[in-house]
Design an enzyme around this catalytic site. Sequence first.
Site, mmCIF file in Angstrom:
data_model
loop_
_atom_site.group_PDB
_atom_site.id
_atom_site.type_symbol
_atom_site.label_atom_id
_atom_site.label_comp_id
_atom_site.label_asym_id
_atom_site.label_seq_id
_atom_site.Cartn_x
_atom_site.Cartn_y
_atom_site.Cartn_z
ATOM 1 N N TYR A 108 34.656 -3.692 69.903
ATOM 2 C CA TYR A 108 35.382 -3.608 68.634
ATOM 3 C C TYR A 108 35.032 -2.293 67.945
ATOM 4 C CZ TYR A 108 38.519 -5.184 65.178
ATOM 5 O OH TYR A 108 39.609 -5.236 64.362
ATOM 6 N N ARG A 161 48.773 -0.046 60.235
ATOM 7 C CA ARG A 161 47.554 0.532 59.624
ATOM 8 C C ARG A 161 46.355 0.095 60.459
ATOM 9 N NH1 ARG A 161 43.471 -1.969 56.443
ATOM 10 N NH2 ARG A 161 43.036 -2.038 58.636
ATOM 11 N N LYS A 179 39.766 -8.564 68.368
ATOM 12 C CA LYS A 179 39.414 -9.593 67.378
ATOM 13 C C LYS A 179 39.263 -10.954 68.044
ATOM 14 C CE LYS A 179 39.012 -8.174 63.164
ATOM 15 N NZ LYS A 179 39.429 -7.895 61.804
ATOM 16 N N GLU A 250 46.888 -9.026 60.861
ATOM 17 C CA GLU A 250 45.851 -8.032 61.110
ATOM 18 C C GLU A 250 46.422 -6.617 61.093
ATOM 19 O OE1 GLU A 250 42.707 -9.220 61.712
ATOM 20 O OE2 GLU A 250 42.077 -7.138 61.671
ATOM 21 N N ASP A 251 45.848 -5.769 60.270
ATOM 22 C CA ASP A 251 46.185 -4.345 60.249
ATOM 23 C C ASP A 251 47.676 -4.055 60.032
ATOM 24 O OD1 ASP A 251 43.540 -3.831 60.406
ATOM 25 O OD2 ASP A 251 43.574 -2.760 62.297
ATOM 26 N N ASP A 273 42.898 -11.045 57.494
ATOM 27 C CA ASP A 273 41.479 -10.684 57.555
ATOM 28 C C ASP A 273 41.180 -9.413 56.774
ATOM 29 O OD1 ASP A 273 38.793 -10.936 58.499
ATOM 30 O OD2 ASP A 273 39.222 -9.189 59.732
ATOM 31 N N ASP A 274 42.111 -8.476 56.778
ATOM 32 C CA ASP A 274 41.843 -7.200 56.082
ATOM 33 C C ASP A 274 41.697 -7.430 54.584
ATOM 34 O OD1 ASP A 274 42.298 -5.724 58.536
ATOM 35 O OD2 ASP A 274 44.369 -6.360 58.254
ATOM 36 N N ASN A 414 36.268 2.375 57.995
ATOM 37 C CA ASN A 414 36.102 2.435 59.454
ATOM 38 C C ASN A 414 37.086 3.429 60.033
ATOM 39 O OD1 ASN A 414 34.202 0.320 59.733
ATOM 40 N ND2 ASN A 414 35.841 -1.174 59.438
HETATM 41 P P1 NAD Z 1 44.855 0.645 52.424
HETATM 42 O O1 NAD Z 1 45.670 1.673 53.067
HETATM 43 O O2 NAD Z 1 45.467 -0.654 52.008
HETATM 44 O O3 NAD Z 1 44.181 1.274 51.109
HETATM 45 C C1 NAD Z 1 43.586 2.520 51.039
HETATM 46 C C2 NAD Z 1 43.419 2.888 49.581
HETATM 47 O O4 NAD Z 1 42.606 4.048 49.508
HETATM 48 C C3 NAD Z 1 44.704 3.214 48.846
HETATM 49 O O5 NAD Z 1 44.654 2.656 47.559
HETATM 50 C C4 NAD Z 1 44.676 4.750 48.716
HETATM 51 O O6 NAD Z 1 45.334 5.205 47.551
HETATM 52 C C5 NAD Z 1 43.198 4.988 48.605
HETATM 53 N N1 NAD Z 1 42.757 6.316 48.990
HETATM 54 C C6 NAD Z 1 43.016 6.988 50.129
HETATM 55 N N2 NAD Z 1 42.413 8.185 50.105
HETATM 56 C C7 NAD Z 1 41.771 8.274 48.933
HETATM 57 C C8 NAD Z 1 40.976 9.260 48.311
HETATM 58 N N3 NAD Z 1 40.733 10.415 48.906
HETATM 59 N N4 NAD Z 1 40.474 8.995 47.101
HETATM 60 C C9 NAD Z 1 40.724 7.835 46.488
HETATM 61 N N5 NAD Z 1 41.447 6.857 47.025
HETATM 62 C C10 NAD Z 1 41.985 7.082 48.233
HETATM 63 O O7 NAD Z 1 43.656 0.381 53.399
HETATM 64 P P2 NAD Z 1 42.636 -0.855 53.388
HETATM 65 O O8 NAD Z 1 43.121 -1.942 54.261
HETATM 66 O O9 NAD Z 1 42.296 -1.197 51.996
HETATM 67 O O10 NAD Z 1 41.404 -0.204 54.143
HETATM 68 C C11 NAD Z 1 40.712 0.894 53.598
HETATM 69 C C12 NAD Z 1 39.497 1.198 54.454
HETATM 70 O O11 NAD Z 1 38.619 0.098 54.421
HETATM 71 C C13 NAD Z 1 39.811 1.482 55.926
HETATM 72 O O12 NAD Z 1 39.101 2.609 56.358
HETATM 73 C C14 NAD Z 1 39.289 0.281 56.636
HETATM 74 O O13 NAD Z 1 38.770 0.610 57.894
HETATM 75 C C15 NAD Z 1 38.185 -0.175 55.733
HETATM 76 N N6 NAD Z 1 37.919 -1.595 55.895
HETATM 77 C C16 NAD Z 1 36.630 -1.958 56.138
HETATM 78 C C17 NAD Z 1 36.316 -3.270 56.327
HETATM 79 C C18 NAD Z 1 34.899 -3.664 56.556
HETATM 80 O O14 NAD Z 1 34.062 -2.845 56.613
HETATM 81 N N7 NAD Z 1 34.582 -4.901 56.681
HETATM 82 C C19 NAD Z 1 37.320 -4.224 56.302
HETATM 83 C C20 NAD Z 1 38.642 -3.823 56.044
HETATM 84 C C21 NAD Z 1 38.922 -2.498 55.837
#
Ligand code: NAD
Length: 557
Positions: A108, A161, A179, A250-251, A273-274, A414
């Site tokens: 993963y 995404r 997953k 998912e994603d 899950d996200d 990530n």
């Molecule tokens: P998303 O696309 O729904 O949201 C991203 C957000 O970040 C948006 O609001 C965007 O405007 C903002 N953004 C982007 N660049 C920016 C910057 N430079 N400054 C300020 N804001 C900025 O994505 P998501 O599903 O919310 O996921 C975001 C991140 O979180 C991904 O990298 C994902 O891998 C990570 N994530 C981690 C976990 C975990 O660790 N358990 C779980 C889910 C998602």
Amino acid sequence: MNPPAYPDGLSAWGEPPLVTGMNVLTNPLLNKGTAFTERERDVLGIRGLLPPRVFTLEEQMQRTLISVRGKPAAIEKYIYLTQLQNRNEILFYRLVMEHIEEMVPLIYTPTVGEACLQYGSIYRRPRGMFISLRERGHIAEILRHWPQPGVRLIVVTDGERILGLGDLGALGMGIPVGKLSLYTACAGLHPGYCLPITLDVGTENAALLSGPAYIGLREKRARGAAYDEFIEEFVLAVKEVFPKALLQWEDFGNTNAFRLLHDYRHRILSFNDDIQGTAAVALAGVIGALRLTKSSLKQQKLLFLGAGEAGTGIADLFVAAAQAEGLTEAEARARCWFVDSKGLLVKNRGDKLAHHKLPYAHEHPFAATLEEAVKVLKPTALIGVSGTPQTFTQEIVTTMAKLNERPIIFALSNPTSKAECTAEQAYGWSDGRAIFASGSPFAPVEVNGRRHVPGQGNNIYIFPGVGLGALVAESREVTDRMFLAAAQTLASLVGPEDLAVGRVYPSLTKIRAVSLAIATAVAEEAHRAGLASAPRPRDLAADIQARMFQPVYREYV
Ligand code: NAD
């Protein structure tokens, strides 16, 4: 002489048809490779089709481990492990479970990100289903092509995404496949119950569309009614063909993700899950961190970088948890602040805000940058979910450390290359005082002679247990209270040995016990809420444990 029924998972399927000869060896759920006994080789008609030496599962695992470790690059290890999984699932899961900390990053995140990027060239044989727009009108018929009957768990993506990597279209298949492997390894969902699905609705990724190796539809992503009708048909088809299945979204890109969760969560057993899994794991990390700062949820002010699925999902669950501690909803929301790509989220910012952001657009002067926002808001915790690396700068971390004795700094984006800061930076810039967790793994760091072990806020702690709990209870829905119960259960399993090194999650080596505890809490909540269709066993935990898949060979004859 029949091979046995598939090992019990959630309910017995009964005896599969008699399988012999090459058909045993090419079925990854039945194949034991060199571990078939002398008698099995005779009775199943496979003598001569295998090398003569009979290995034990343990010996096979050692051999396999040497092969994995011998591969120089993570992506080669991923390919090797995928091939092993397609050959012999028991051996694959035994290896993954016994070496969970080494194997999870290979099957993963972070390796799966690289695997998705290369999915077109590393794709070898079917694992999961691709359902494209061309199949409109026939989705139920196509789902019936899946060879396993009683599917109970579907992880589905439309590839828009993928992790922090953006729109990868059909290449996103690596995610549902990975997953579901985690479901089996971590929570004991039988692999035969699991179905990965990629919905191919096109892609906006110009490089893929014009490249020679792309495996998906070469057209722009469907939007609007065409997309919605396709999803509706898919959901109805799942309900028809696999009526007991749980659907995990998912994603998906964030506008669709919120909509689909909202539109379907009461119509089909499902969760995202996200949004919800991330929320629970991050909340558990915050609750764990409070055991180090010796404060309560009510006293926190969270500042998020990124207001997407992950960020607002975490905030929503934080609000539910803080309400359980006695705050009103408005008071709890006032403790959550967001900086997104347009700056601090405030009322009258001037842009049209997406629906999920509205509850967090507070009455406050605008701040253009995260650094400014940290200085004026003085948060206790900084949570990075922006997908943008190196956004927690030295200045920001140092300011957090001035404001708080133990600043909570979670860089959850990530894969590793997208993390808002590294573990070394968080600990180094805060004089070793940060309570740090990340989305992808980081190695321990020593600062001033003290060892700090970063927690990995990996959804793996949450979704397998939630899914298992909902399935065994035959719940009609997966509710937010189930995710809250999951977060609280996870936080309660952080031991003194974890806290001593600053780790706010239990070691991954305990993942089966964690998933069992979470599944029990979730099933309990399903029964409490009157959502369970299955009768409640007297000892819920023992009942669930007995249903968990174990990677051991059965004797066929
Ligand atoms: P998303 O696309 O729904 O949201 C991203 C957000 O970040 C948006 O609001 C965007 O405007 C903002 N953004 C982007 N660049 C920016 C910057 N430079 N400054 C300020 N804001 C900025 O994505 P998501 O599903 O919310 O996921 C975001 C991140 O979180 C991904 O990298 C994902 O891998 C990570 N994530 C981690 C976990 C975990 O660790 N358990 C779980 C889910 C998602």
